[in-house]
Design an enzyme around this catalytic site. Structure first.
Site, mmCIF file in Angstrom:
data_model
loop_
_atom_site.group_PDB
_atom_site.id
_atom_site.type_symbol
_atom_site.label_atom_id
_atom_site.label_comp_id
_atom_site.label_asym_id
_atom_site.label_seq_id
_atom_site.Cartn_x
_atom_site.Cartn_y
_atom_site.Cartn_z
ATOM 1 C CD GLU A 45 -3.094 -0.914 0.408
ATOM 2 O OE1 GLU A 45 -3.154 0.086 -0.328
ATOM 3 O OE2 GLU A 45 -3.973 -1.798 0.422
HETATM 4 P P1 NAD Z 1 8.583 4.934 4.321
HETATM 5 O O1 NAD Z 1 8.434 4.173 3.057
HETATM 6 O O2 NAD Z 1 9.742 5.839 4.460
HETATM 7 O O3 NAD Z 1 8.663 3.938 5.566
HETATM 8 C C1 NAD Z 1 7.653 3.010 5.843
HETATM 9 C C2 NAD Z 1 8.241 1.840 6.601
HETATM 10 O O4 NAD Z 1 9.119 1.117 5.746
HETATM 11 C C3 NAD Z 1 9.068 2.229 7.812
HETATM 12 O O5 NAD Z 1 8.845 1.265 8.815
HETATM 13 C C4 NAD Z 1 10.499 2.162 7.289
HETATM 14 O O6 NAD Z 1 11.463 1.908 8.276
HETATM 15 C C5 NAD Z 1 10.415 1.003 6.319
HETATM 16 N N1 NAD Z 1 11.342 1.036 5.176
HETATM 17 C C6 NAD Z 1 11.841 2.122 4.546
HETATM 18 N N2 NAD Z 1 12.585 1.727 3.489
HETATM 19 C C7 NAD Z 1 12.534 0.373 3.452
HETATM 20 C C8 NAD Z 1 13.103 -0.613 2.595
HETATM 21 N N3 NAD Z 1 13.849 -0.272 1.565
HETATM 22 N N4 NAD Z 1 12.837 -1.904 2.853
HETATM 23 C C9 NAD Z 1 12.063 -2.260 3.892
HETATM 24 N N5 NAD Z 1 11.505 -1.381 4.750
HETATM 25 C C10 NAD Z 1 11.736 -0.071 4.527
HETATM 26 O O7 NAD Z 1 7.213 5.726 4.530
HETATM 27 P P2 NAD Z 1 6.794 6.688 5.722
HETATM 28 O O8 NAD Z 1 7.524 7.991 5.582
HETATM 29 O O9 NAD Z 1 6.878 5.977 7.018
HETATM 30 O O10 NAD Z 1 5.234 6.901 5.417
HETATM 31 C C11 NAD Z 1 4.731 7.814 4.501
HETATM 32 C C12 NAD Z 1 4.369 7.127 3.203
HETATM 33 O O11 NAD Z 1 3.446 6.078 3.452
HETATM 34 C C13 NAD Z 1 3.663 8.056 2.232
HETATM 35 O O12 NAD Z 1 4.167 7.847 0.940
HETATM 36 C C14 NAD Z 1 2.207 7.620 2.334
HETATM 37 O O13 NAD Z 1 1.436 7.929 1.191
HETATM 38 C C15 NAD Z 1 2.356 6.155 2.529
HETATM 39 N N6 NAD Z 1 1.138 5.566 3.105
HETATM 40 C C16 NAD Z 1 0.326 4.800 2.302
HETATM 41 C C17 NAD Z 1 -0.862 4.270 2.815
HETATM 42 C C18 NAD Z 1 -1.786 3.432 1.957
HETATM 43 O O14 NAD Z 1 -2.750 2.881 2.488
HETATM 44 N N7 NAD Z 1 -1.557 3.313 0.654
HETATM 45 C C19 NAD Z 1 -1.198 4.506 4.149
HETATM 46 C C20 NAD Z 1 -0.344 5.295 4.941
HETATM 47 C C21 NAD Z 1 0.829 5.816 4.415
#
Ligand code: NAD
Length: 454
Positions: free
Chosen positions: A227
Site C-alpha cells: 500500500e
Molecule cells: P517509508 O516508506 O519511508 O517507511 C515506511 C516503513 O518502511 C518504515 O517502517 C520504514 O522503516 C520502512 N522502510 C523504509 N525503506 C525500506 C526498505 N527499503 N525496505 C524495507 N523497509 C523499509 O514511509 P513513511 O515515511 O513511514 O510513510 C509515509 C508514506 O506512506 C507516504 O508515501 C504515504 O502515502 C504512505 N502511506 C500509504 C498508505 C496506503 O494505504 N496506501 C497509508 C499510509 C501511508
C-alpha cells in the site's frame, strides 16, 4: 546495545526509547515465528479471532493512555490519538467476522469433478508500517495476516516505535508466544526482514520503499502486499454544493497536517465556480489552528520531522516561483509546523502537482469541461483515492467511473464500507487488504479435487 530514540515532533524532546533489533537476531526470530506458526495454524479461525477479540476489549479500556503515547510520539492532537486507538478497538470484531466468512473452504463441482478450495496460511509474514497512523496502519495488515494463520514479524516505523511496541505488547497478552514479534529499527531492519526466509511482505509506506521491497523480494518470489503513496485529486464540478466541497477540501487537505495517504493533494475546480470555491476554502482555513498534542484547541499538529517539513516548504516555494497564487498562508511558519496553505493557479508541470506532498497544502487548478478535468486528474502514476463533488449524482458517478484511482468517493471521502477493500491502483498499490477478498491475499489457496463418481 543500540537504542531507537523516539522524539516528540512538537519539541524534539525524547518521548522514550526502545532497543534496536540487531540485524543478526532476525534469522532466529524468523525460525521462532516458523515454529510458532505450526500450532497457530492448527487453531480454528474462531479461536484465532477469540484472541484478537480479547485484545479489542483491552485496547478500548486502555485507549486514553495509548492515545496519549501515540499523540506524543506522532504529534497529532490527543483526541485524534485516542480516536485512532478506539477506531482500532472497534474495527477488530467486524474483521474477525469477515475472516470467518472469507476463510471457509469453498466447494464446487461440474459434471465430472468435485473440488474444494482451501484458504491456508502462507507461513511467516513481515508487516512493515509507516508513522502517520501508527496504530491503525499496522492493524490493517496484522489482522488479516494473523487471522489467516500466519505468524508475523512486525516492524513499526522508526518514527513511532513506542506506539508500535505498546500495541504489539497489548496483542501479545492474548496471543501464543512468538505468533507476533517486533523488529525495531529503520530501513536496514526493514530490508533484512524482506530478505529473510519469510513467505510474505505486507507493507504500507512510500512508493520508493515499495519498489526496493519488490526488488528484494524477487529472488525468493515472496508474496507481496504493498500500500503505497498517493496524489489524490478532488474534482469540483460546476453544479457541486460548494459549501460541502470546500469543507471536504479543507478537511482532506489539512487533517493530520496533510500527512495522510488519501489526503487531497490536487483540487480541480470548474472555472465557472472557481472564485466562489476559493472564497469558501479561504474562510474555512482560518479554523485550522496549530498546536502540540496536548493543546485542546489545536486541530493540526507539527510535521513528523524537519526533512518532511522542508520537502513541503520546498514544493510550496517552487510552485510560487512558477506562478502559483497564494490564497491563504504566508512564509512565517513556526518551527516544526507548517501553517495551512492554499495555492491557486497551479499547473501540471509543478512538482507540487506531480509528486506526493504529504503536508497541509491545498493546490487548486481550474478546468474547462469534464474532459479536461478527467485528463488532469488521471495524469499521474499514482492511483490511491479520488473524490468527485457534483449535485447531479448520476453525472458525478460517471465521472468517478472514468477516474484511475482504486477508491473513489462521490460527494464524500473515498472510504468505502467495511465490506470493501482498501485498494490502490497503478503505483499506489500492489495487492490490497480489507474485505473478504483482501483476506485471500494473505493465504495460500489450495485446490483438492476428486472424480465425482469415485
Ligand atoms: P517509508 O516508506 O519511508 O517507511 C515506511 C516503513 O518502511 C518504515 O517502517 C520504514 O522503516 C520502512 N522502510 C523504509 N525503506 C525500506 C526498505 N527499503 N525496505 C524495507 N523497509 C523499509 O514511509 P513513511 O515515511 O513511514 O510513510 C509515509 C508514506 O506512506 C507516504 O508515501 C504515504 O502515502 C504512505 N502511506 C500509504 C498508505 C496506503 O494505504 N496506501 C497509508 C499510509 C501511508
Amino acid at each position: 546495545m543500540s537504542y531507537l530514540i523516539s522524539l516528540n515532533p512538537a519539541t524534539g524532546e525524547p518521548v522514550g526509547e526502545v532497543p534496536t533489533t540487531p540485524l543478526e537476531a532476525i534469522p532466529a526470530m524468523v525460525c521462532a515465528a516458523r515454529d510458532a506458526q505450526v500450532e497457530w495454524s492448527h487453531l480454528s479461525v474462531e479461536e484465532r479471532g477469540h484472541c484478537l477479540l480479547q485484545a479489542a476489549r483491552a485496547l478500548e479500556d486502555e485507549a486514553p493512555e495509548l492515545g496519549e503515547l501515540l499523540s506524543q510520539e506522532m504529534g497529532k492532537p490527543l483526541r485524534k490519538g485516542i480516536g485512532e486507538v478506539r477506531f482500532c478497538a472497534a474495527s477488530i470484531a467486524p474483521r474477525v467476522k469477515q475472516a470467518l466468512a472469507a476463510l471457509q473452504p469453498r466447494l464446487s463441482a461440474d459434471e465430472d469433478t468435485a473440488s474444494t478450495v482451501y484458504y491456508d496460511p502462507l507461513g511467516v509474514c513481515a508487516v512493515i508500517s509507516p508513522w502517520n497512523y501508527p496504530m491503525s496502519m499496522p492493524q490493517w495488515m496484522l489482522l488479516p495476516a494473523l487471522l489467516c494463520g500466519n505468524t508475523v514479524l512486525f516492524k513499526p516505523s522508526e518514527e513511532t516505535p513506542l506506539t508500535g511496541q505498546a500495541y504489539a505488547e497489548l496483542l501479545n497478552r492474548f496471543l501464543p508466544r512468538n505468533v507476533l514479534q517486533v523488529v525495531q529499527g529503520a530501513e536496514q531492519q526493514g530490508r533484512s526482514l524482506v530478505e529473510a526466509d519469510i513467505n510474505m511482505v505486507a507493507f504500507t509506506g512510500s512508493r520508493e520503499a515499495g519498489r526496493d521491497i519488490m526488488a528484494r523480494s524477487a529472488p525468493g518470489l515472496k508474496r507481496l502486499m504493498l500500500e503505497l503513496g498517493g496524489k489524490d485529486p478532488l474534482l469540483v464540478l460546476d453544479d457541486a454544493d460548494l459549501d460541502a466541497a470546500a469543507e471536504f477540501a479543507c478537511a482532506s487537505s489539512f487533517e493530520n497536517s496533510g500527512q495522510a495517504c488519501v489526503s487531497t493533494e490536487r483540487v480541480y475546480v470548474d472555472r465557472q465556480v472557481a472564485t466562489c470555491f476559493e472564497q469558501r476554502v479561504v474562510r474555512l482555513a482560518d479554523g485550522y489552528s496549530l498546536g502540540p498534542w496536548h493543546d485542546a484547541r489545536a486541530r493540526l499538529g507539527p510535521m513528523i520531522h524537519e526533512r518532511q517539513r522542508q520537502h513541503v516548504l520546498d514544493q510550496i516555494a517552487a510552485a510560487l516561483a512558477a506562478g502559483a497564487r497564494r490564497l491563504y498562508g504566508d512564509d512565517d511558519h513556526p518551527p516544526r509546523y507548517i501553517k495551512p496553505t492554499i495555492l491557486a493557479d497551479c499547473t501540471p508541470d509543478m512538482a507540487i502537482m506531480r509528486d506526493e506532498t504529504f503536508g497541509p497544502v491545498m493546490c487548486i487548478q481550474a478546468f474547462d469541461g469534464i474532459d479536461e478535468a478527467l485528463r488532469l486528474a488521471n495524469d499521474t502514476d499514482y492511483g490511491l483515492g479520488a473524490v468527485v463533488f457534483g449535485e447531479d449524482e448520476e453525472q458525478a458517478w460517471q465521472v468517478a467511473r472514468h477516474l484511475g484511482a482504486g477508491m473513489i468517493g462521490v460527494n464524500k471521502s473515498c472510504f468505502g464500507t467495511v465490506e470493501c477493500p482498501w485498494v490502490g491502483a497503478r503505483q499506489s498499490g500492489y495487492g490490497y487488504h480489507g474485505s473478504v477478498e483482501g483476506f485471500h491475499q494473505f493465504c495460500q489457496l489450495r485446490v483438492i479435487s476428486k472424480s465425482k463418481d469415485s
